[in-house]
Design a protein around this motif. Structure first.
Motif, short mmCIF file in Angstrom:
data_model
loop_
_atom_site.label_atom_id
_atom_site.label_comp_id
_atom_site.label_asym_id
_atom_site.label_seq_id
_atom_site.Cartn_x
_atom_site.Cartn_y
_atom_site.Cartn_z
N VAL A 6 0.91 -1.36 0.08
CA VAL A 6 -0.16 -0.08 -0.06
C VAL A 6 0.71 1.27 0.22
O VAL A 6 1.65 1.31 0.93
N TYR A 8 0.73 5.20 0.28
CA TYR A 8 0.32 6.28 0.83
C TYR A 8 1.30 7.59 0.35
O TYR A 8 2.35 7.47 0.61
N ARG A 198 -3.05 5.27 -2.08
CA ARG A 198 -4.02 5.95 -1.37
C ARG A 198 -3.38 7.42 -1.15
O ARG A 198 -2.30 7.47 -0.39
#
Length: 205
Positions: A6, A8, A198
């Motif tokens: 993931v 960010y 994200r």
């Protein structure tokens, strides 16, 4: 897919302050992102005291959990990648760069890609150089060698001009990248991984 990474990212101010002060400002942002990411992805609290550094300075999580992370920052942006694999992240704002630097960092094949069909198109040169540069940096950060690794030994071939591209490298790694306005972000993981992007809103003091 077996593995997941993931990424960010947060847009932040391009403050006109001393470099050390700006570095501290972005470090605080990175800690905010890591706190959010550790809780969301791993269900644990991020504790900076549990972060150690490898031989060449790469930060790593010293806890018992199988957690890997990497942080990158450039003017106006902070990026943190969290994964269950060794990972490297690099973000760069596209800007002017000296021809000597491009030549020193890139192979002949990469130079041909950077120049494209119009050698005098400055915007294309800058865009493609930082596209390749972030890929190289992400690989070197993933391995933990950083600039101790000969940068030209990681040679990249971009097979598709549109995103997502097929990215081939002379070194072993799985690569994904994203273009966001004036920025390139590149991620390298040890093996193939599902990469999720994200954006986080910035929480200014």
């Amino acid at each position: 897919m077996e593995h997941q990474t993931v990424v960010y990212y947060t847009f932040c101010s391009e403050k006109k302050v001393q470099p050390k002060e700006y570095k501290r400002y972005q470090r605080r942002i990175a800690d905010q992102i890591l706190a959010c990411g550790f809780e969301a992805q791993f269900g644990i609290s991020f504790d900076a005291a549990n972060v150690k550094k490898g031989v060449h300075g790469k930060p790593f999580w010293a806890g018992q959990e199988k957690i890997y992370f990497n942080v990158s920052n450039t003017a106006g942006m902070v990026v943190c990648a969290l994964s269950d694999l060794e990972t490297g992240a690099d973000a760069e704002k596209i800007r002017s760069v000296k021809a000597a630097v491009i030549k020193r960092c890139c192979t002949d094949a990469e130079l041909a890609y950077i120049r494209g069909s119009e050698e005098n198109q400055e915007s294309l040169v800058k865009e493609r150089f930082f596209q390749l540069w972030t890929l190289k940096e992400s690989f070197m950060k993933m391995t933990g060698q950083g600039m101790y690794f000969p940068i030209r030994d990681a040679e990249f071939f971009i097979q598709n001009q549109d995103l997502p591209q097929r990215i081939l490298c002379s070194q072993h790694g799985y690569f994904v990248q994203k273009r966001l306005g004036e920025y390139w972000i590149s991620i390298c993981t040890q093996e193939k991984s599902e990469v999720i992007w994200r954006e986080l809103p910035l929480e200014e003091d």
